[in-house]
Design a protein around this motif. Structure first.
Motif, mmCIF file in Angstrom:
data_model
loop_
_atom_site.group_PDB
_atom_site.id
_atom_site.type_symbol
_atom_site.label_atom_id
_atom_site.label_comp_id
_atom_site.label_asym_id
_atom_site.label_seq_id
_atom_site.Cartn_x
_atom_site.Cartn_y
_atom_site.Cartn_z
ATOM 1 N N ASP A 1 -7.026 4.125 -4.582
ATOM 2 C CA ASP A 1 -7.545 2.823 -5.007
ATOM 3 C C ASP A 1 -8.427 2.214 -3.928
ATOM 4 O O ASP A 1 -9.364 1.468 -4.206
ATOM 5 C CB ASP A 1 -6.396 1.820 -5.256
ATOM 6 C CG ASP A 1 -5.491 2.254 -6.400
ATOM 7 O OD1 ASP A 1 -5.974 3.004 -7.258
ATOM 8 O OD2 ASP A 1 -4.308 1.842 -6.415
ATOM 9 N N VAL B 1 0.876 -1.171 0.000
ATOM 10 C CA VAL B 1 0.000 0.000 0.000
ATOM 11 C C VAL B 1 0.909 1.215 0.000
ATOM 12 O O VAL B 1 1.746 1.367 0.886
ATOM 13 C CB VAL B 1 -0.929 0.021 1.233
ATOM 14 C CG1 VAL B 1 -1.808 1.261 1.201
ATOM 15 C CG2 VAL B 1 -1.778 -1.241 1.283
ATOM 16 N N GLU B 2 0.760 2.025 -1.035
ATOM 17 C CA GLU B 2 1.646 3.182 -1.159
ATOM 18 C C GLU B 2 1.119 4.340 -0.348
ATOM 19 O O GLU B 2 0.035 4.861 -0.611
ATOM 20 C CB GLU B 2 1.743 3.598 -2.632
ATOM 21 C CG GLU B 2 2.854 2.879 -3.339
ATOM 22 C CD GLU B 2 2.937 3.254 -4.796
ATOM 23 O OE1 GLU B 2 2.147 4.107 -5.236
ATOM 24 O OE2 GLU B 2 3.785 2.674 -5.487
ATOM 25 N N ALA B 3 1.863 4.715 0.653
ATOM 26 C CA ALA B 3 1.490 5.867 1.466
ATOM 27 C C ALA B 3 2.741 6.317 2.179
ATOM 28 O O ALA B 3 3.687 5.552 2.331
ATOM 29 C CB ALA B 3 0.414 5.474 2.475
ATOM 30 N N ASN B 4 2.738 7.539 2.601
ATOM 31 C CA ASN B 4 3.884 8.064 3.324
ATOM 32 C C ASN B 4 3.688 7.808 4.816
ATOM 33 O O ASN B 4 2.833 8.433 5.436
ATOM 34 C CB ASN B 4 3.996 9.569 3.043
ATOM 35 C CG ASN B 4 5.144 10.184 3.817
ATOM 36 O OD1 ASN B 4 5.853 9.491 4.550
ATOM 37 N ND2 ASN B 4 5.317 11.487 3.652
ATOM 38 N N THR C 1 -2.897 2.451 -4.004
ATOM 39 C CA THR C 1 -2.820 3.786 -3.396
ATOM 40 C C THR C 1 -4.046 3.984 -2.509
ATOM 41 O O THR C 1 -5.044 3.279 -2.659
ATOM 42 C CB THR C 1 -2.827 4.883 -4.469
ATOM 43 O OG1 THR C 1 -4.094 4.819 -5.141
ATOM 44 C CG2 THR C 1 -1.708 4.694 -5.482
ATOM 45 N N PRO C 2 -3.958 4.938 -1.571
ATOM 46 C CA PRO C 2 -5.143 5.238 -0.756
ATOM 47 C C PRO C 2 -6.365 5.511 -1.640
ATOM 48 O O PRO C 2 -7.479 5.110 -1.294
ATOM 49 C CB PRO C 2 -4.730 6.479 0.033
ATOM 50 C CG PRO C 2 -3.237 6.367 0.136
ATOM 51 C CD PRO C 2 -2.794 5.735 -1.153
ATOM 52 N N ALA D 1 1.041 -2.473 -6.237
ATOM 53 C CA ALA D 1 0.894 -1.403 -5.250
ATOM 54 C C ALA D 1 -0.502 -0.817 -5.334
ATOM 55 O O ALA D 1 -1.053 -0.644 -6.417
ATOM 56 C CB ALA D 1 1.938 -0.325 -5.506
#
Lengths: 322, 264
Positions: free
Chosen positions: B216, B88-91, B213-214, B211
């Protein structure tokens, strides 16, 4: 004003001592801000034991009595806490950082959309809010946390975060029953079996502790540690590995799921000093560590380092003491 | 009976044997002062999942939030035999644990049917406690925390041996369930997690890890953040004067015992 709710963990008719420390902390929070301290006990036959909480500083005590709660279960406890807070809102909720409090706090916080910080060393009023802090990064950094205004803050407090308060028997009150309306469907989890040692040793007040670790290798070698403890008038402590091996009952365990101790002298015999153990004894005044592995973390933190085979060193100590 | 298992894995600061200070002059955690590692209890959770698969069949999916820094925990999972990995792509810097759990819960739902979710319990003094519990709460499933061993799985339920103060309890919950796995593993413990396999390394080195994203996931992580870090301060260092005592020198041992016992 900061009304604080403490979850009073009660087992075998007694309030868990970390819960009493939570009451003391809640009391100082309330006194600083003009709020009240309430306690909530959940379980089976807990109301009688909960009465003493008035003497420890509670302004109000509530109990959710349920015969199905002989042992702790996540879901019914979570439901009970949530139902209680909906009727009696408290901006700060303090639980003991035990395997009960640490299991329940995040579950309840998620339901309540509350902020949650576990394993805290302190909680205090600062400005118009509540701050909580805990040690992080190998005990090198205190990190403080806050919850946005209007958000409930759920905190679990570590053993030792406060002195356990002295009871004032003159303070009494009535424990109020709270009906959390638990349904049978809340009881899908079951405790099938429990194996809990009865407390036969008082590690907390011990001046000297001789503690055994897996490095001893076998039960026969462990016998020598017992002998050493006897000679020194020390209590016997152990790591989880030693308890798992069956050399000592679990009430001797020190560390994350065992006791937190602060003796004058802590003699670590064949203990590597993994963080799970270290958190339970790091505040010992003098630490003596015997370990064959000179890279063992415990040696870096010991006042006296003996690098050698523990099973050879202990007989020498016994000889010197003879 | 085959089980579909999700394992939540994390790359965390390696706080073992930290030398020097962690904070800079402005009270912030120094960038580059710390290395990272595969969270050890997550490795135990991964091992537990792979053992269930070895015995019963099924699939193991590893899932993590954030881009790798030094250790690509998802690829490490592939090297150990998981069937798939999801990122999950997030900072992570913009997330607290609740927000991270919110992303994980949605990402897990997207993977379809699951029977069991495993993760490490909490670090003793960690930055990443509570994650598993939040995920369980958000998914509305039962949890067992502090699990030292999975005693039984099958027939719609799982039994976890839970380490509690002064003992153990065996807790049974219906599937799907989330178990947080603990255990201070000792080196010669037969439960020690398996290491990466060379064959799988070759195979998975270049595999694309999907991956999400939020966006998605339909999650706005900022709206889930509940806990703010108000600040850091250095803990006054406890200076320890260490003395080496020669185990072969009886006079030195005696003098040490004398010193210790009279309270010096």
């Amino acid at each position: 004003m900061s009304d604080t709710l403490v979850l009073a963990q009660i087992a075998d008719g007694a309030v868990h001592d970390v819960s009493l420390q939570c009451v003391a902390k809640a009391r100082s929070l309330a006194d600083a801000s003009g709020g009240k301290v309430s306690c909530l006990a959940v379980g089976s036959r807990v109301s009688e034991a909960a009465k003493c909480l008035f003497g420890y500083g509670a302004d109000a005590v509530y109990a959710v009595e349920d015969a199905r709660l002989e042992h702790y279960l996540t879901t019914p406890y979570k439901k009970a806490l949530k139902a209680f807070l909906e009727v009696h809102p408290h901006p700060v909720v303090v639980l003991p950082a035990t395997t009960v409090g640490n299991d329940l706090a995040p579950m309840a916080a998620a339901e309540l959309r509350a902020a949650c910080v576990m394993g805290c060393d302190d909680v205090r009023t600062e400005g118009d809010g509540t701050r909580t802090k805990r040690m992080e990064f190998d005990r090198k950094v205190f990190t403080s946390f806050s919850a946005p205004a209007g958000t409930t803050l759920v905190v679990t407090l570590k053993d030792g975060a406060a002195e356990a308060p002295a009871a004032d028997a003159s303070k009494q009150g009535d424990v109020q029953a709270f009906d959390a309306q638990l349904a049978d469907t809340d009881f899908v989890a079951k405790v099938l079996h429990r194996d809990v040692a009865t407390k036969s040793v008082n590690l907390k007040d011990a001046k000297i502790i001789v503690a055994a670790g897996a490095g001893l290798g076998n039960e026969e070698n462990f016998g020598k540690v017992r002998e050493l403890a006897g000679k020194l008038g020390a209590e016997l402590g152990a790591t989880r590995a030693v308890v798992d091996a069956g050399w000592l009952p679990a009430d001797h365990q020190i560390g994350q799921t065992g006791a937190t101790v602060r003796p004058d002298v802590y003699m670590a015999c064949g203990i590597s000093g993994a963080v799970q153990h270290w958190v339970g004894m790091s505040e010992s005044k003098t630490i003596v560590a015997i370990n064959i592995d000179k890279a063992a973390p415990i040696l870096k933190r010991a006042h006296y380092r003996i690098v050698g085979d523990v099973n050879a060193v202990i007989p020498k100590l016994l000889k010197v003491l003879a | 009976m085959a089980f579909n298992i999700m394992v939540i894995v994390r790359e965390v600061w390696d706080t073992r044997d930290l030398a020097g200070t962690v904070l800079d002059e402005g009270g912030q955690v120094k960038a580059g002062a710390l290395a990272t590692r595969f969270e050890t209890e997550d490795l135990n959770a991964l091992e537990a999942a792979l053992r269930i698969k070895d015995e019963n069949g099924g699939t193991v999916t590893a899932i993590s939030v954030g881009a790798p820094r030094e250790v690509d925990v998802l690829r490490e999972c592939l090297y150990r035999g998981v069937d798939q990995a999801v990122r999950v792509e997030a900072n992570p810097g913009e997330l607290d644990t609740q927000a991270t759990a919110g992303l994980l819960a949605e990402a897990i739902k997207k993977q379809g049917h699951y029977d069991l979710i495993l993760s490490g319990v909490t670090l003793a003094e960690g930055e990443n406690a509570l994650l598993g519990s939040y995920v369980a709460a958000l998914l509305g499933i039962e949890q067992i925390s502090y699990v030292d061993a999975i005693e039984e799985i099958g027939d719609g339920s799982v039994v976890g041996k839970r380490g509690i103060e002064m003992g153990y309890e065996s807790v049974q919950v219906p599937l799907p369930a989330l178990l947080t796995v603990g255990v201070a593993l000792v080196e010669d413990d037969p439960r020690t997690p398996r290491s990466a396999k060379a064959m799988l390394k070759l195979k998975a080195k270049k595999v694309d890890i999907p991956a999400l994203t939020p966006g998605d996931l339909g999650v706005d992580p900022a709206s889930l953040v509940t806990t703010a870090i108000a600040g850091h301060e250095s803990v006054p260092e406890r200076l320890i004067e260490s003395k080496d005592v020669d185990p072969d020198d009886e006079a030195a041992l005696k003098s040490m015992l004398d010193d210790v016992l009279k309270g010096e």
